[in-house]
Design an enzyme around this catalytic site. Structure first.
Site, PDB file in Angstrom:
ATOM      1  N   LYS A 151      20.719  75.727 -28.226  1.00  0.00           N
ATOM      2  CA  LYS A 151      19.934  74.728 -28.951  1.00  0.00           C
ATOM      3  C   LYS A 151      20.542  73.370 -28.647  1.00  0.00           C
ATOM      4  O   LYS A 151      21.736  73.272 -28.347  1.00  0.00           O
ATOM      5  CB  LYS A 151      20.021  74.985 -30.461  1.00  0.00           C
TER       6      LYS A 151
ATOM      7  N   ASP B 271      11.349  71.459 -30.290  1.00  0.00           N
ATOM      8  CA  ASP B 271      11.635  71.850 -31.676  1.00  0.00           C
ATOM      9  C   ASP B 271      11.166  70.646 -32.502  1.00  0.00           C
ATOM     10  O   ASP B 271      10.312  69.874 -32.023  1.00  0.00           O
ATOM     11  CB  ASP B 271      13.143  72.146 -31.856  1.00  0.00           C
TER      12      ASP B 271
HETATM   13  N1  GLU Z   1      12.417  75.716 -31.012  1.00  0.00           N
HETATM   14  C1  GLU Z   1      11.746  76.967 -30.982  1.00  0.00           C
HETATM   15  C2  GLU Z   1      12.521  77.996 -31.784  1.00  0.00           C
HETATM   16  O1  GLU Z   1      13.112  77.647 -32.790  1.00  0.00           O
HETATM   17  C3  GLU Z   1      11.360  77.425 -29.581  1.00  0.00           C
HETATM   18  C4  GLU Z   1      12.471  77.506 -28.596  1.00  0.00           C
HETATM   19  C5  GLU Z   1      11.999  77.772 -27.159  1.00  0.00           C
HETATM   20  O2  GLU Z   1      10.811  77.909 -26.927  1.00  0.00           O
HETATM   21  O3  GLU Z   1      12.889  77.843 -26.308  1.00  0.00           O
HETATM   22  O4  GLU Z   1      12.540  79.162 -31.507  1.00  0.00           O
END
Ligand code: GLU
Length: 445
Positions: A125, A165
């Site tokens: 992340k 996100d």
């Molecule tokens: N931010 C999204 C999550 O919390 C998607 C992450 C992604 O697609 O890599 O899963």
């Protein structure tokens, strides 16, 4: 419980001032430590100790210029939590609240979520404390280009694939993809959530919200119930909320709330497809406030509050972490809510979850219920690697299968000695095993 306490005191000591990370780890430790107690292979290899230590954290300066020529400085992060089962994978969050604690909790959750999808996706992340609110398109582009000018050297389609996100949608992904391509001189699937014309997957924008509702259908089916005619309270009004709402409408449910950081709207008549089209314009193009919905459609706007005080059957928290507190959980139950499924990451506090589980509310955590987004990101990576594009129907079908599998995994590991089903336990143990076994197979790395 004793081993959870001693495990947590070590985590708290090693990671001071990171309450969100402690919270996410504690929830997993409470499921996983009792499970591995009689499995020395996981204890001896210190798997959970290793999983709670990011493989790598990158922190960097992001300088950029406003339209009026002011210099601004933000902080950029990428937490590369686990590459046990695939390249680091997880979104980028741009929000003033972003700090190391938030991103470590998100990267930790992501590792389990990605494992549950059964796709080859590790956990990561990233993001910045940059606040996109009120910024012009040019300022957003300046920031995204500066952010990628450092991040590009740490990511690659084969080792770390960020996505969106909170605060990062198609516009930001486009700017960052453009800058990556320019710096590396390569056109690869290094980011997901791209526009369809340059490698994005169909259904990726819809995937988190649709996946959430697909999961809810399985929760309801297990209890011989259906979503048709149910009253649904949704928080948030961004990507996840919008497409959860769209799917609820399609399936005959009546959604009565949406929210943003200033409050929530309560539309007792239900938000229909035309009103949703308005919300999408308002939020995605005009970047306005949800209050405008109440003015436009003549319904209530409740300032400074979350929607958990309204009458509903199903609650879908789709805004942000710790947005549903103990007293909200009690209020929801009092008002007849029987099912809570998380569209956001960690939106319910531990106290709220305890209330749900003790009152036999059908409750499922985000790492299971919101995994549809990253799952379709995984499908986007496959399509990019194959240099082709699957149809909407194909991707939607795969998404439905993945959500059904995740639900099945939760059931496989979620039953407790007293016969009750805990989706928290099922998701934590189900997510853990795949990563743990891969770590053991790969030796002490
Ligand atoms: N931010 C999204 C999550 O919390 C998607 C992450 C992604 O697609 O890599 O899963």
């Amino acid at each position: 419980m004793k081993s959870v306490n001693s495990f947590m005191s070590r985590i708290i000591k090693r990671n001071p001032g990171e309450p969100e990370f402690h919270q996410a780890v504690q929830e997993v430790a409470e499921s996983v430590l009792p499970y591995i107690e009689d499995k020395p292979v996981y204890v001896k290899t210190k798997i959970l100790e290793r999983m709670t230590e990011p493989e790598r954290v990158i922190i960097f300066r992001v300088p950029w210029m406003t339209d009026s020529g002011e210099v601004e400085v933000n902080r950029g992060f990428r937490v590369q939590m686990s590459s046990a089962i695939g390249p680091y994978k997880g979104g980028l969050r741009f929000h003033p609240s972003v700090n190391l604690s938030t991103l470590k909790f998100l990267a930790f959750e992501q590792t389990f979520k990605n494992s549950l999808t059964q796709l080859p996706l590790g956990g990561g992340k990233g993001g910045s404390d940059f606040d996109p609110k009120g910024k012009s398109d040019r300022e957003i582009m300046n920031f995204c280009q500066s952010f990628m000018t450092e991040l590009f050297r740490h990511i690659h389609s084969d080792n770390d694939v960020p996505a969106g996100d909170i605060g990062v949608g198609a516009r930001e992904i486009g700017f960052m993809f453009g800058q990556y391509k320019r710096l590396k001189n390569e056109f690869t699937g290094v980011l997901t959530g791209k526009g369809h014309s340059y490698g994005g997957s169909l259904i990726r924008p819809e995937a988190t919200g649709y996946g959430l509702v697909y999961f809810v259908l399985h929760m309801l089916k297990l209890h011989q119930r259906s979503i048709d005619g149910k009253i649904v309270a949704i928080s948030g009004s961004g990507n996840v909320a919008q497409y959860a709402l769209e799917k609820c409408i399609e399936l005959g449910a009546k959604v009565v709330t949406l929210s943003d950081s200033s409050g929530y709207i309560y539309d007792q008549n239900g938000i229909d497809a035309d009103k949703l089209a308005y919300v999408m314009r308002l939020k995605n193009e005009e970047r306005g406030r949800i209050k405008a919905y109440a003015e436009r459609f003549g319904c209530a706007f409740v300032a400074g509050k979350t929607p958990w005080e309204v009458n509903c059957d199903i609650a879908l928290p789709c805004a942000t972490q710790n947005e549903l507190l103990e007293e909200d959980a009690k209020m929801l139950i009092k008002n007849g809510c029987f099912c809570v499924a998380e569209g956001a990451n960690m939106p319910c506090t531990p106290e709220a979850i305890e209330i749900f589980e003790n009152n036999d509310i059908l409750y499922a955590p985000g790492k299971a219920t919101n995994a549809g987004g990253v799952a379709v990101s995984g499908l986007e990576m496959s399509q990019n690697a194959l240099r082709l594009s699957w149809s909407r129907a194909e991707v939607d079908q795969k998404l439905q299968e993945i959500m059904e599998n995740i639900h099945r995994t939760c059931i496989q590991y979620g039953y407790q000695p007293d016969g009750r089903l805990s989706y928290v336990q099922g998701a934590n143990i189900g997510g853990f095993i795949r990563v743990a076994d891969a770590m053991i197979a790969q030796g002490l790395v």
